[in-house]
Enzyme design. Structure first.
Site, PDB file in Angstrom:
ATOM      1  N   HIS A 191     -16.117 -51.830  16.444  1.00 25.09           N
ATOM      2  CA  HIS A 191     -17.098 -52.515  15.594  1.00 25.09           C
ATOM      3  C   HIS A 191     -18.089 -51.545  15.006  1.00 25.09           C
ATOM      4  CE1 HIS A 191     -16.614 -56.757  17.342  1.00 25.09           C
ATOM      5  NE2 HIS A 191     -15.890 -56.556  16.285  1.00 25.09           N
ATOM      6  N   GLU A 433      15.736 -40.770 -10.196  1.00 25.58           N
ATOM      7  CA  GLU A 433      15.665 -39.570  -9.371  1.00 25.58           C
ATOM      8  C   GLU A 433      16.972 -38.781  -9.374  1.00 25.58           C
ATOM      9  OE1 GLU A 433      14.645 -40.949  -5.420  1.00 25.58           O
ATOM     10  OE2 GLU A 433      15.758 -42.795  -5.746  1.00 25.58           O
ATOM     11  N   ASP A 457      12.727 -36.113  -5.460  1.00 22.49           N
ATOM     12  CA  ASP A 457      14.182 -35.970  -5.419  1.00 22.49           C
ATOM     13  C   ASP A 457      14.724 -35.463  -6.749  1.00 22.49           C
ATOM     14  OD1 ASP A 457      14.694 -36.471  -2.823  1.00 22.49           O
ATOM     15  OD2 ASP A 457      15.173 -38.594  -3.062  1.00 22.49           O
ATOM     16  N   CYS A 504       6.312 -41.920  -9.066  1.00 25.97           N
ATOM     17  CA  CYS A 504       5.794 -42.134  -7.719  1.00 25.97           C
ATOM     18  C   CYS A 504       6.020 -40.942  -6.799  1.00 25.97           C
ATOM     19  CB  CYS A 504       6.378 -43.403  -7.111  1.00 25.97           C
ATOM     20  SG  CYS A 504       8.162 -43.400  -7.017  1.00 25.97           S
TER      21      CYS A 504
END
Lengths: 577, 88
Positions: A191, A433, A457, A504
């Site tokens: 917390h 890719e 890739d 990405c």
């Protein structure tokens, strides 16, 4: 002599100030019996009443100064002190064992702490234990008639050092004076850590020894970025941290202002900068860092460490949390991408001499429909909770994409026949890719809704070099003209058909690639959350139209090195790093 | 007597925050309310009881209410669980 303490970074930032130790009075309790049970019960009730009053006052202050979340933490303790079962248990102990109120409170507290400790020591339970200890201290201090250290008494700028800083302590801070916090105990999700983020102070928890090694008035540096504390720093260390603190403050200002903004270049072009995520926890981080969507949801985590394939229902529940967690922002889910470097125990895949060029990703998906179909059904079912896009990894030929899409359409029809709702706006695309797909992008473009360039890739396949192999890793060159030409080809092919293109891989978060990618017209960038704001900030400085000559020269360059020099020449803010 | 079964879907189970809100909700009603999990039952108006059950994700729990407003309290508790993201 300066001393370094390691801990956990709970809240970011840097502070330099003297130490102020919050060490409590002696609250130790001895086993004692009473001759007057009624008197002890009355004392107990009085102490509970005083504690309730005190907590209500703290709650009020927490609500005003720190907001709802902080008040809720105090609420947990108020509910405990109001707990009818708890009071009854303590009273029973007084009556049955003739225990004093203090002793009875201690026995019951220990009982609960032990119980919680036995239930797997995860962080949430730890936060319960903290709340109980905090409450215990308050009740006992009233029974003993002593005063707890009062953080509100601080009247100069200082860094608080305590064994534990309790939620109710935090609620009492005078924020003008507290420069930072250091504790012996505590975890990242206790917390206290959650509350310290709302305080916007540098905080280091879990140092174990801070209260023993630090004396009142010692000069301290709290480095909440790296989770370090320096006691009595040298002049050189101070200089280093002053610079770092200034840099941090400037970045926070710039980035904080960009968090809730769209990504727009200086000349007004709009881009999307989203996050790559691979677990539910990543969603919070992505939102904290101002992601404009999820450009890559790696679904592999659902399959890791499992003995059998995850059920459609389990997958559905997980995907739903991602999709609804991003509100109406786009979430691009990639279907299972295993094989190559990522292997799974439950799928018996044959050993291969050349796994990167072998049976992996969509190749498995198309050959093993028992894996792909439930995943697609789960994704389709989750689509109604937000804005979902689906992409297939490792597509090499148009036939593969067509086949994958057919399977998706079949599952969608099955669901609608069964009366299960599926969103009407799901975008279906593919990872780009494999070089063959990049070369043929114009042939794919009419059939896809989008491309997402998997640069990691793509570059490895393009140069036939494994970047994990140090002998050939030099061939992995994100800025090489060969990569740029291919990326440009993909973007142009997609735009000719009115489709969008994302990226990405790691290249999407490489600031040296950003001017080129924005100028070539990449629509969406997806990266680790921590890179989002720096990239958004960079794009906001770029005048994309004026970068067109850079693109032409880069595409005609002979090497990555040459491209890098060109980028720095055209974009002065990239010159320093 | 009213009785209802729930499956807790929240990743973190019934942790401190939702437990507090559940207890606050149940305490507004006069009926006795019990939470049962894995053969153990606790008073749903007792935060210590609820927390000591350690209800995690995918747990099947039963809530029983007995009293004048037994139906109302179960409705309110069910709504709270949903709102706090404990159940679907």
């Amino acid at each position: 002599m300066s001393l370094l303490l390691d801990g956990l970074a709970a809240s970011s930032g840097i502070a330099i100030a003297p130490a102020y130790l919050l060490v409590g009075p002696d609250l130790s309790i001895k086993k004692q019996h009473t001759a007057d049970k009624n008197h002890e019960v009355a004392r107990l009730r009085d102490s509970f009443t005083l504690t309730t009053k005190e907590l209500r006052a703290i709650r009020q202050r927490a609500h005003q100064d720190l907001g709802q979340q902080a008040a809720a933490v105090v609420d947990a303790q108020l509910t405990m002190v109001d707990d009818p079962v708890l009071v009854k248990k303590i009273e029973n102990l007084i009556n049955e064992q003739a225990a004093t109120a203090e002793w009875a409170v201690k026995l019951i507290t220990d009982h609960y702490l032990e119980l919680f400790e036995r239930m797997n020591g995860n962080d949430y339970l730890n936060s319960r234990a903290l709340a109980i200890r905090d409450l215990y201290k308050r009740v006992i201090s009233h029974l003993l008639g002593t005063k707890l250290p009062d953080p509100a008494a601080l009247d100069h700028r200082a860094i608080l050092v305590a064994t534990n800083i309790t939620p109710t302590d935090t609620a009492q801070f005078d924020r003008r004076y507290v420069a930072g916090l250091i504790t012996d105990y505590g975890g990242r999700t206790s917390h206290f850590s959650i509350m310290s983020k709302t305080l916007d102070l540098p905080v280091v928890v879990g140092t174990h020894t801070a209260t023993k090694k630090i004396n009142d008035g010692d000069l301290l540096v709290v480095d909440g970025i790296h989770g370090k504390v320096i006691v009595n720093p040298t002049e050189a260390q101070l200089e280093h941290y002053r610079l770092l603190a200034g840099e941090f403050a400037r970045e926070q200002q710039v980035w904080g202002a960009l968090r809730d903004q769209h990504t727009i270049s200086r000349d007004g072009r709009r881009y999307e900068v989203g996050a790559n995520v691979g677990s539910l926890r990543d969603i919070d981080t992505a939102r904290d860092h101002g992601a404009e969507g999820i450009g890559l949801l790696r679904t592999e985590f659902l399959y890791m460490d499992q003995t059998e394939l995850p059920s459609e229902d389990d997958q559905f529940k997980a995907y739903r949390q991602f999709v609804s967690g991003m509100d109406q922002q786009r979430v691009v889910a990639r279907t299972l991408d295993i094989g190559g470097d990522k292997r799974l125990g439950m799928l018996k895949l044959p050993r291969e001499d050349n796994p990167y060029l072998g049976f992996r990703a969509i190749r498995i998906g198309l050959a093993e429909p028992t894996v792909l179909r439930p995943q697609l059904r789960a994704l389709l079912r989750a689509s109604v909770y937000g804005r979902l896009a689906i992409m297939f990894p490792m597509i090499a030929t148009p036939e593969e994409f067509t086949r994958a899409r057919e399977i998706l359409d079949e599952e969608e029809r099955k669901l609608s026949r069964a009366g299960i709702a599926v969103a009407g706006n799901i975008e279906v695309g593919m990872m780009l890719e494999v070089p063959s797909a990049a070369v043929m992008a114009d042939v794919f473009a009419p059939d896809v809704d989008f491309f997402s360039i998997g640069s990691n890739d793509l570059i490895q396949y393009l140069f036939a070099a494994d970047r994990g192999n140090s002998r050939v890793a030099y061939l992995y060159q994100e800025l090489h003209p060969a990569v740029l030409r291919l990326v440009k080809r993909v973007i142009d092919a997609a735009h000719a058909e009115g489709k969008w293109v994302g990226m990405c891989g790691e290249m999407a978060g490489n600031p040296l690639a950003t001017p080129l990618l924005t100028a070539m017209g990449l629509d969406e960038f997806s990266m680790n959350s921590s890179q989002i704001l720096p990239i958004r900030s960079l794009i906001s400085h770029l005048n994309v139209r004026q970068l067109q000559p850079l693109v032409h020269r880069a595409l005609a360059a002979r090497s990555a090195r040459e491209v890098e020099m060109l980028v720095r020449e055209y974009v002065p803010i990239l010159r320093k790093n | 007597m009213e009785k209802r079964d729930f499956t807790i879907t929240a990743e973190t189970g019934i942790h401190a925050r939702p437990a507090t809100i559940l207890v606050q909700t149940a305490s507004k009603y006069s009926s006795d309310v019990t939470l049962s999990y894995e053969g153990k039952s606790v008073n749903l108006k007792s935060i210590m009881g609820v927390m000591s059950l350690g209800v995690g994700q995918n747990a099947d729990v039963t809530i029983t209410a007995n009293g004048d407003d037994e139906k109302e309290v179960l409705d309110a508790v069910a709504e709270t669980m949903k709102k706090e993201g404990l159940t679907d």
